[in-house]
Every structure is written in C-alpha cells, then in structure tokens.
Design a protein around this motif. Structure first.
Motif, PDB file in Angstrom:
ATOM      1  N   VAL A 252      15.517  29.465   4.529  1.00 30.11           N
ATOM      2  CA  VAL A 252      16.369  30.352   5.309  1.00 30.11           C
ATOM      3  C   VAL A 252      15.871  30.458   6.741  1.00 30.11           C
ATOM      4  CG1 VAL A 252      17.293  32.692   5.455  1.00 30.11           C
ATOM      5  CG2 VAL A 252      16.937  31.625   3.226  1.00 30.11           C
ATOM      6  N   GLU A 253      14.576  30.622   6.881  1.00 27.62           N
ATOM      7  CA  GLU A 253      13.990  30.774   8.208  1.00 27.62           C
ATOM      8  C   GLU A 253      12.732  29.915   8.277  1.00 27.62           C
ATOM      9  OE1 GLU A 253      12.323  34.482  10.720  1.00 27.62           O
ATOM     10  OE2 GLU A 253      14.164  34.828   9.582  1.00 27.62           O
ATOM     11  N   THR A 254      12.684  29.016   9.239  1.00 23.57           N
ATOM     12  CA  THR A 254      11.546  28.116   9.346  1.00 23.57           C
ATOM     13  C   THR A 254      10.404  28.781  10.092  1.00 23.57           C
ATOM     14  OG1 THR A 254      12.430  27.162  11.372  1.00 23.57           O
ATOM     15  CG2 THR A 254      12.976  26.050   9.320  1.00 23.57           C
TER      16      THR A 254
ATOM     17  N   LYS B  28      18.484  25.877   9.524  1.00 29.55           N
ATOM     18  CA  LYS B  28      18.280  26.120   8.100  1.00 29.55           C
ATOM     19  C   LYS B  28      18.177  24.770   7.405  1.00 29.55           C
ATOM     20  CE  LYS B  28      20.827  30.422   8.181  1.00 29.55           C
ATOM     21  NZ  LYS B  28      21.977  31.150   7.673  1.00 29.55           N
TER      22      LYS B  28
ATOM     23  N   ASP C 275      16.143  26.160  -0.621  1.00 29.37           N
ATOM     24  CA  ASP C 275      16.756  26.510   0.657  1.00 29.37           C
ATOM     25  C   ASP C 275      15.729  27.192   1.532  1.00 29.37           C
ATOM     26  OD1 ASP C 275      19.264  25.502   0.151  1.00 29.37           O
ATOM     27  OD2 ASP C 275      20.040  27.379  -0.652  1.00 29.37           O
TER      28      ASP C 275
END
Length: 109
Positions: free
Chosen positions: A83-85, A11, A81
C-alpha cells in the motif's frame, strides 16, 4: 472542478506463482520479511484459488485403448499488495534472491 492531486507513492502488487507450495511459502515469507524490514505497509499475503490442470493419456494405442492414465498439474498463487512503499523498498526488492521454481510478477499502479 478539478481535484487537487497530492503526491502519491506508487502502489505495488507482487504476485508469486509456483507448482510447489513449500517453495512458494518460503519465497512469500522472504518477500514479506524484506518488505517489513524496508518500512513498507503491506496487505497480505493473500492466497488465491489453486488452478488444477488434468491431462488424460492413453496407456496403449491399439489393444487396450480404453485403459487411460491421468496426470495433474496444480499451480499455487499468492498476492502481496504494498500500500505504501518505504524508503528502501525498491532497493531491497531488486536484490531479492528467489528460487528458480517461483515466478514473481510485480505491477506498479
């Protein structure tokens, strides 16, 4: 009892700071556009409270000592932010061109 750890993607927290709010907003929109293009899931941009620093300076040091002048410096901050790349998120972030007046801080957690 041990918990089974599943494969976690890293993250990211991207923090952008600047003294010029227009340049900061342009940079944030550029970063968010690239993150969405790479397929990442994001939260934000979140505007943090602005920090105001006031400096008081004497106008004259001898005769008119009570005459003072005040200057202020305001810093603006935004947080994005991730959260998921996505598959190409890091590649896009490395090739990102940000103006000189914007400080970018990327933390992996």
């Amino acid at each position: 009892m041990s918990a089974v750890k599943k494969d976690q993607t890293p993250k990211l927290r991207i923090k952008l700071k600047s003294y010029d709010v227009r340049m900061l907003e342009a940079s944030v929109s550029k970063v968010v556009g690239l993150l969405v293009k790479s397929g990442a899931e994001i939260k934000g941009p979140i505007p943090l409270p602005k920090k105001r620093k006031v400096y008081t300076v004497l106008r004259s040091n001898f005769k008119y000592k009570k005459s003072r002048e005040q200057f202020e410096r305001i810093s603006y901050t935004r947080v994005v932010d991730v959260v998921e790349t996505g598959s190409k998120t890091m590649e896009y972030l490395q090739n990102l061109a940000i103006p000189v007046g914007v400080l970018v801080d990327v933390k992996v957690f």
